[in-house]
Enzyme design. Structure first.
Site, PDB file in Angstrom:
ATOM      1  CB  VAL A   5      37.049  46.260  39.486  1.00 45.29           C
ATOM      2  CG1 VAL A   5      36.306  44.972  39.783  1.00 45.29           C
ATOM      3  CG2 VAL A   5      38.198  45.933  38.533  1.00 45.29           C
ATOM      4  CG  ASP A 165      33.753  35.527  35.430  1.00 43.24           C
ATOM      5  OD1 ASP A 165      33.872  35.042  36.574  1.00 43.24           O
ATOM      6  OD2 ASP A 165      34.370  35.102  34.438  1.00 43.24           O
ATOM      7  CD  GLU A 166      33.730  42.801  39.112  1.00 45.69           C
ATOM      8  OE1 GLU A 166      34.683  43.580  39.306  1.00 45.69           O
ATOM      9  OE2 GLU A 166      32.539  43.092  39.332  1.00 45.69           O
ATOM     10  CE1 TYR A 167      37.016  41.680  43.899  1.00 46.51           C
ATOM     11  CE2 TYR A 167      34.917  41.997  42.791  1.00 46.51           C
ATOM     12  CZ  TYR A 167      36.090  42.519  43.305  1.00 46.51           C
ATOM     13  OH  TYR A 167      36.341  43.858  43.219  1.00 46.51           O
TER      14      TYR A 167
END
Length: 305
Positions: A5, A165-167
């Site tokens: 990541v 599209d993280e966190y």
């Protein structure tokens, strides 16, 4: 070993008190007319910049010793956020103070890159609030957020939007879990709003696996998609031609020069058209950058302070 990541995403979403909602004005800024850059043969090079810590202008400081072309073709402002308003129960685009500063000072932070022929794109990232690209509850909600994105591109004279599209932490604040229609509606609406701008995909998270719905596949809508794992080789799982894909991803200053060179060599030998880098800072990274430019373009890099 490669960096899983991104540690970068953690710093981009700290200090929620510093994040302010976008207030749209009436002023529209047209992106600078690009001066013809010296010809460069080879893949498109991308540089993400953590603007919490570093200047976007660093991207324009690297040229090729042979011919003088820009090392980097696309500069990514990292990162705006998709936030959630618990009162209106709607997602909204938000900027922390550092991103806002870059945008407000586009004349000195963005235009100089564009005048060199470098495209400047805004990355958008989740912010732990439950709002994400994959859980809009309706097509109307997705279209409303797409308009915020395209309005931002217009207002600040940017060259496009990057989705990361993280966190998001889907489900927080009573938000929904990822659904199959959300990202398709969002990307479709955004492309309709800005047909000639860049839309790129950092190939991670629920949105990246939900590119088709109701007979509509938005894969071909993207200009680029890239591997999200630094120091590794991974072909993005999206139906795009090799010319638009970056299976290679490196973190400048952390990925070894030998690995960066190997990934660049493989990019060329296997016919891929993009090479992704992250975390270009203000130090003189000539050795790190030259490690991959020699393989991509047959030239060392030159750093001009």
């Amino acid at each position: 070993m490669f960096t899983l990541v991104r540690s970068r995403a953690r710093t981009a979403v700290l200090a929620l008190s510093a994040v302010a909602a976008l207030a749209f004005g009436t002023t529209t800024v047209t992106s600078a007319t690009a001066a013809p850059a010296p010809a460069k043969q080879g893949p498109t090079s991308v540089a993400y910049v953590e603007v919490n810590n570093n200047s976007m202008l660093n991207v324009g400081k690297y040229t090729l010793a042979n011919g003088g072309g820009n090392v980097f073709d696309v500069a990514v402002i990292f990162a705006a956020n998709i936030n959630y308003d618990t009162g209106t129960k709607a997602a909204y685009l938000s900027f922390n103070e550092n991103v806002q500063r870059v945008l407000d000072n586009a004349a000195t932070q963005i235009r100089p890159l564009q005048q060199k022929g470098i495209k400047v794109v805004l990355s958008v990232l989740g912010n732990h609030q439950g709002a994400g690209f994959a859980n809009f509850p309706s097509q109307q909600a997705a279209s409303a957020f797409a308009k915020q994105l395209s309005d931002t591109v217009t207002k600040y004279g940017l060259d496009g939007i990057d989705f990361d599209d993280e966190y998001a932490e889907y489900g927080n604040n009573g938000t929904g879990q990822p659904n199959d229609s959300s990202f398709v509606h969002l990307v479709t609406a955004l492309r309709a709003n800005m047909p000639d701008k860049i839309i790129s995909l950092y190939n991670i998270g629920p949105a990246a696996t939900r590119l088709s719905y109701g007979g509509v596949d938005v894969s071909s809508t993207f200009d680029y998609a890239w591997n999200p794992y630094y120091g590794s080789w991974q072909v993005p799982g999206i139906a795009l031609p090799k010319s638009k894909l970056s299976p290679a991803a490196v973190e400048i200053g952390r990925t070894s020069q030998s690995t960066a060179a190997d990934l660049a060599r493989r990019t060329v030998s296997e016919g891929y058209g993009v090479y992704l880098t992250y975390n270009l800072d203000g130090a003189d990274r000539t050795a790190d950058v030259s490690a991959f430019t020699r393989e991509l373009y047959g030239s060392d890099a030159v750093h001009t302070p």
